[in-house]
Motif scaffolding. Sequence first.
Motif, PDB file in Angstrom:
ATOM      1  N   SER A 174      64.370  -1.538  29.611  1.00  0.00           N
ATOM      2  CA  SER A 174      63.773  -0.216  29.861  1.00  0.00           C
ATOM      3  C   SER A 174      64.275   0.357  31.179  1.00  0.00           C
ATOM      4  CB  SER A 174      62.241  -0.322  29.885  1.00  0.00           C
ATOM      5  OG  SER A 174      61.751  -0.770  28.633  1.00  0.00           O
ATOM      6  N   LEU A 175      64.376  -0.478  32.204  1.00  0.00           N
ATOM      7  CA  LEU A 175      64.867   0.002  33.500  1.00  0.00           C
ATOM      8  C   LEU A 175      66.306   0.478  33.413  1.00  0.00           C
ATOM      9  CD1 LEU A 175      63.369  -2.485  36.130  1.00  0.00           C
ATOM     10  CD2 LEU A 175      62.891  -0.038  35.884  1.00  0.00           C
ATOM     11  N   ILE A 176      67.163  -0.295  32.765  1.00  0.00           N
ATOM     12  CA  ILE A 176      68.574   0.107  32.702  1.00  0.00           C
ATOM     13  C   ILE A 176      68.747   1.371  31.870  1.00  0.00           C
ATOM     14  CG2 ILE A 176      69.305  -1.217  30.664  1.00  0.00           C
ATOM     15  CD1 ILE A 176      71.830  -1.956  32.125  1.00  0.00           C
ATOM     16  N   SER A 177      67.837   1.587  30.906  1.00  0.00           N
ATOM     17  CA  SER A 177      67.947   2.786  30.065  1.00  0.00           C
ATOM     18  C   SER A 177      67.594   4.056  30.823  1.00  0.00           C
ATOM     19  CB  SER A 177      67.052   2.646  28.834  1.00  0.00           C
ATOM     20  OG  SER A 177      65.675   2.661  29.202  1.00  0.00           O
ATOM     21  N   VAL A 178      66.721   3.939  31.858  1.00  0.00           N
ATOM     22  CA  VAL A 178      66.342   5.137  32.619  1.00  0.00           C
ATOM     23  C   VAL A 178      67.168   5.286  33.895  1.00  0.00           C
ATOM     24  CG1 VAL A 178      64.000   5.201  31.710  1.00  0.00           C
ATOM     25  CG2 VAL A 178      64.477   3.852  33.756  1.00  0.00           C
ATOM     26  N   LEU A 179      67.757   4.190  34.380  1.00  0.00           N
ATOM     27  CA  LEU A 179      68.606   4.285  35.560  1.00  0.00           C
ATOM     28  C   LEU A 179      70.009   4.760  35.213  1.00  0.00           C
ATOM     29  CD1 LEU A 179      67.620   1.022  37.486  1.00  0.00           C
ATOM     30  CD2 LEU A 179      67.135   3.376  38.194  1.00  0.00           C
ATOM     31  N   GLU A 301      56.894 -10.477  50.239  1.00  0.00           N
ATOM     32  CA  GLU A 301      57.520 -10.067  51.493  1.00  0.00           C
ATOM     33  C   GLU A 301      57.523 -11.201  52.501  1.00  0.00           C
ATOM     34  OE1 GLU A 301      55.245  -6.637  52.495  1.00  0.00           O
ATOM     35  OE2 GLU A 301      56.514  -5.247  51.319  1.00  0.00           O
ATOM     36  N   ALA A 302      56.501 -12.064  52.430  1.00  0.00           N
ATOM     37  CA  ALA A 302      56.466 -13.223  53.326  1.00  0.00           C
ATOM     38  C   ALA A 302      57.598 -14.203  53.007  1.00  0.00           C
ATOM     39  CB  ALA A 302      55.109 -13.926  53.220  1.00  0.00           C
ATOM     40  N   ARG A 303      58.031 -14.226  51.773  1.00  0.00           N
ATOM     41  CA  ARG A 303      59.148 -15.082  51.383  1.00  0.00           C
ATOM     42  C   ARG A 303      60.503 -14.474  51.752  1.00  0.00           C
ATOM     43  NH1 ARG A 303      57.929 -17.389  45.274  1.00  0.00           N
ATOM     44  NH2 ARG A 303      55.723 -17.977  45.573  1.00  0.00           N
ATOM     45  N   GLY A 304      60.496 -13.254  52.250  1.00  0.00           N
ATOM     46  CA  GLY A 304      61.736 -12.613  52.666  1.00  0.00           C
ATOM     47  C   GLY A 304      62.370 -11.695  51.650  1.00  0.00           C
ATOM     48  N   TYR A 305      61.669 -11.395  50.563  1.00  0.00           N
ATOM     49  CA  TYR A 305      62.215 -10.509  49.537  1.00  0.00           C
ATOM     50  C   TYR A 305      61.980  -9.044  49.879  1.00  0.00           C
ATOM     51  CZ  TYR A 305      62.624 -14.574  46.417  1.00  0.00           C
ATOM     52  OH  TYR A 305      62.956 -15.781  45.862  1.00  0.00           O
ATOM     53  N   GLN A 306      62.950  -8.214  49.519  1.00  0.00           N
ATOM     54  CA  GLN A 306      62.731  -6.769  49.552  1.00  0.00           C
ATOM     55  C   GLN A 306      62.017  -6.406  48.257  1.00  0.00           C
ATOM     56  OE1 GLN A 306      66.267  -4.399  49.954  1.00  0.00           O
ATOM     57  NE2 GLN A 306      65.179  -2.463  49.748  1.00  0.00           N
ATOM     58  N   VAL A 307      60.843  -5.788  48.346  1.00  0.00           N
ATOM     59  CA  VAL A 307      60.004  -5.539  47.175  1.00  0.00           C
ATOM     60  C   VAL A 307      59.937  -4.038  46.910  1.00  0.00           C
ATOM     61  CG1 VAL A 307      57.738  -5.885  46.118  1.00  0.00           C
ATOM     62  CG2 VAL A 307      58.643  -7.600  47.710  1.00  0.00           C
ATOM     63  N   LEU A 308      60.164  -3.685  45.635  1.00  0.00           N
ATOM     64  CA  LEU A 308      60.053  -2.291  45.205  1.00  0.00           C
ATOM     65  C   LEU A 308      59.178  -2.240  43.968  1.00  0.00           C
ATOM     66  CD1 LEU A 308      63.840  -1.340  45.560  1.00  0.00           C
ATOM     67  CD2 LEU A 308      61.994  -0.606  47.081  1.00  0.00           C
ATOM     68  N   GLU A 309      58.482  -1.129  43.797  1.00  0.00           N
ATOM     69  CA  GLU A 309      57.640  -0.934  42.623  1.00  0.00           C
ATOM     70  C   GLU A 309      58.248   0.139  41.750  1.00  0.00           C
ATOM     71  OE1 GLU A 309      53.671  -0.099  43.794  1.00  0.00           O
ATOM     72  OE2 GLU A 309      53.420  -1.954  44.944  1.00  0.00           O
ATOM     73  N   ALA A 310      58.121  -0.050  40.416  1.00  0.00           N
ATOM     74  CA  ALA A 310      58.731   0.909  39.502  1.00  0.00           C
ATOM     75  C   ALA A 310      58.010   0.888  38.165  1.00  0.00           C
ATOM     76  CB  ALA A 310      60.208   0.587  39.296  1.00  0.00           C
ATOM     77  N   SER A 311      58.245   1.933  37.408  1.00  0.00           N
ATOM     78  CA  SER A 311      57.762   2.015  36.029  1.00  0.00           C
ATOM     79  C   SER A 311      58.795   2.787  35.231  1.00  0.00           C
ATOM     80  CB  SER A 311      56.404   2.714  35.951  1.00  0.00           C
ATOM     81  OG  SER A 311      56.072   2.989  34.597  1.00  0.00           O
ATOM     82  N   ALA A 312      59.396   2.110  34.254  1.00  0.00           N
ATOM     83  CA  ALA A 312      60.402   2.776  33.426  1.00  0.00           C
ATOM     84  C   ALA A 312      59.766   3.824  32.521  1.00  0.00           C
ATOM     85  CB  ALA A 312      61.152   1.729  32.590  1.00  0.00           C
ATOM     86  N   VAL A 313      58.547   3.556  32.080  1.00  0.00           N
ATOM     87  CA  VAL A 313      57.888   4.477  31.159  1.00  0.00           C
ATOM     88  C   VAL A 313      57.464   5.756  31.875  1.00  0.00           C
ATOM     89  CG1 VAL A 313      55.884   4.799  29.639  1.00  0.00           C
ATOM     90  CG2 VAL A 313      57.113   2.607  29.661  1.00  0.00           C
ATOM     91  N   ALA A 314      56.836   5.601  33.043  1.00  0.00           N
ATOM     92  CA  ALA A 314      56.341   6.767  33.790  1.00  0.00           C
ATOM     93  C   ALA A 314      57.362   7.308  34.789  1.00  0.00           C
ATOM     94  CB  ALA A 314      55.053   6.387  34.535  1.00  0.00           C
ATOM     95  N   HIS A 315      58.557   6.679  34.858  1.00  0.00           N
ATOM     96  CA  HIS A 315      59.615   7.108  35.775  1.00  0.00           C
ATOM     97  C   HIS A 315      59.134   7.108  37.223  1.00  0.00           C
ATOM     98  CE1 HIS A 315      62.649   8.982  32.781  1.00  0.00           C
ATOM     99  NE2 HIS A 315      61.822   8.167  32.131  1.00  0.00           N
ATOM    100  N   LEU A 316      58.428   6.061  37.598  1.00  0.00           N
ATOM    101  CA  LEU A 316      57.938   5.927  38.971  1.00  0.00           C
ATOM    102  C   LEU A 316      58.856   5.003  39.771  1.00  0.00           C
ATOM    103  CD1 LEU A 316      54.105   5.406  38.264  1.00  0.00           C
ATOM    104  CD2 LEU A 316      55.273   7.532  38.937  1.00  0.00           C
ATOM    105  N   LEU A 318      61.941   5.139  40.569  1.00  0.00           N
ATOM    106  CA  LEU A 318      63.319   4.916  40.113  1.00  0.00           C
ATOM    107  C   LEU A 318      64.330   5.383  41.157  1.00  0.00           C
ATOM    108  CD1 LEU A 318      63.025   5.979  36.363  1.00  0.00           C
ATOM    109  CD2 LEU A 318      62.805   3.705  37.383  1.00  0.00           C
ATOM    110  N   LYS A 319      64.064   6.514  41.800  1.00  0.00           N
ATOM    111  CA  LYS A 319      64.999   7.016  42.804  1.00  0.00           C
ATOM    112  C   LYS A 319      65.093   6.062  43.984  1.00  0.00           C
ATOM    113  CE  LYS A 319      66.081  11.120  45.572  1.00  0.00           C
ATOM    114  NZ  LYS A 319      65.670  12.497  45.933  1.00  0.00           N
TER     115      LYS A 319
END
Length: 477
Positions: A174-179, A301-316, A318-319
């Motif tokens: 779903s993500l690759i289809s909207v990106l 984030e404590a583990r050192g990951y860059q964290v992003l939130e997204a929704s392929a359905v609601a297009h949240l 993505l940019k």
Amino acid sequence: MTTFVDRVELHVAAGNGGHGCASVHREKFKPLGGPDGGNGGRGGDVILVVDQSVTTLLDYHHSPHRKATNGKPGEGGNRSGKDGTDLVLPVPDGTVVLDKRGNVLADLIGEGTTYIAAQGGRGGLGNAALASARRKAPGFALLGEPGHSGDVILELKTVADVALVGYPSAGKSSLISVLSAAKPKIADYPFTTLVPNLGVVTAGSTVYTIADVPGLIPGASQGKGLGLEFLRHVERCSVLVHVLDTAALESERDPLTDLDVIEAELAQYGGLDDRPRVVVLNKVDIPDGNDLADIIRPDLEARGYQVLEASAVAHLGLKELSFALAKIVAEARAAKPKEEATRIVIRPKAVDDAGFRVVVEEGFYRVLGEKPERWVRQTDFANDEAVGYLADRLARLGVEEELMKAGAHSGDEVVIGPEDDAVVFDWEPSLATGAEMLGRRGEDHRFDTPRPAAQRRRDRDAERDEADEEFDTFKPF
């Protein structure tokens, strides 16, 4: 029906070289006009070429046997045979060529990159090319060499900047289809994606490719599920993106456990520890998913990951996701060392390299070397004159002397070539100067005219060196 294949075994065979022609020019009032046999044509090569329009190895899965055409034999009147046509096989960008033992022969990356999988045989010299001042009328010609043949393994490793990894139904497709403009199959059941999907994403001035890798499960690196089949497709990526499902319906699963499982499988597969990681918390448009994302975000984030939130359905989000990935890709490209210009490496032969070696084996002597093995393949053993010419060439190379040093005696068995392609004969030292037993190869006294002593010396010196030069300088690869 299979539509995607990323690993095949290909059976390739290059074309054989055409035989040289033994011919004598004849016309009215000129019964002995001299040799005019032409050379045989070169056999065609089997060449692998990267073609951006090809995305799968499916054609070679259905038709694994590929052969180039043979060279044509030479003809009289100094007419050389036509060269065989090269067989060009298009392969996807990122194809790795391996031998049967798994050794990498070539890594084909970039449009137009080529690799000769099987080399065509050289054409045989006609008797016109074999003629010299002392051998004016050769009654033989050289045979064309057989083309190389064998099996190679083709493996496709997707060339992508970003790889989306995660559990089945985590939302990667779903993500690759909207990106991007990719349109993968999307459904609400596991293992919907059966093949890697590629998409192109544009974020500002950066354009990069993103790959949706089929779902991984515990034990994927040992062959469970589909993961092992497609883990090779993440090897070339610049960044790994963990897609975590924050709205998973299975009560026994949670995003942090999913992340640990996938990381364990990547670690067992190996070679991916240096790739930067990004975590995408997907399906945050669902209230429960949004709440769970808020809970686990501090731990990630404590583990050192860059964290992003997204929704392929609601297009949240993505940019923000596309630009964050573009920044990492741009940094990876900038850190990558620039490719150096192609260098030509010259490796001269050692001054004491005889070009062959004699190996003493149980009950016989084996002669190994590029020249003697090639000369044997070129010899027509049904022609006594051609056999004598072979004896002369071997004697000039020093094979006779080395056999004597190794302890060979008259009547001993001598083998020329490796086990699977060897010629066996009983050795007679007197044959080392085969020209003296039957007369010089191609010598015809009807062509003889008195020559000054200086000319005779020059001809004798030229004949001594011609075995090493006459073929090597004819048609180099």
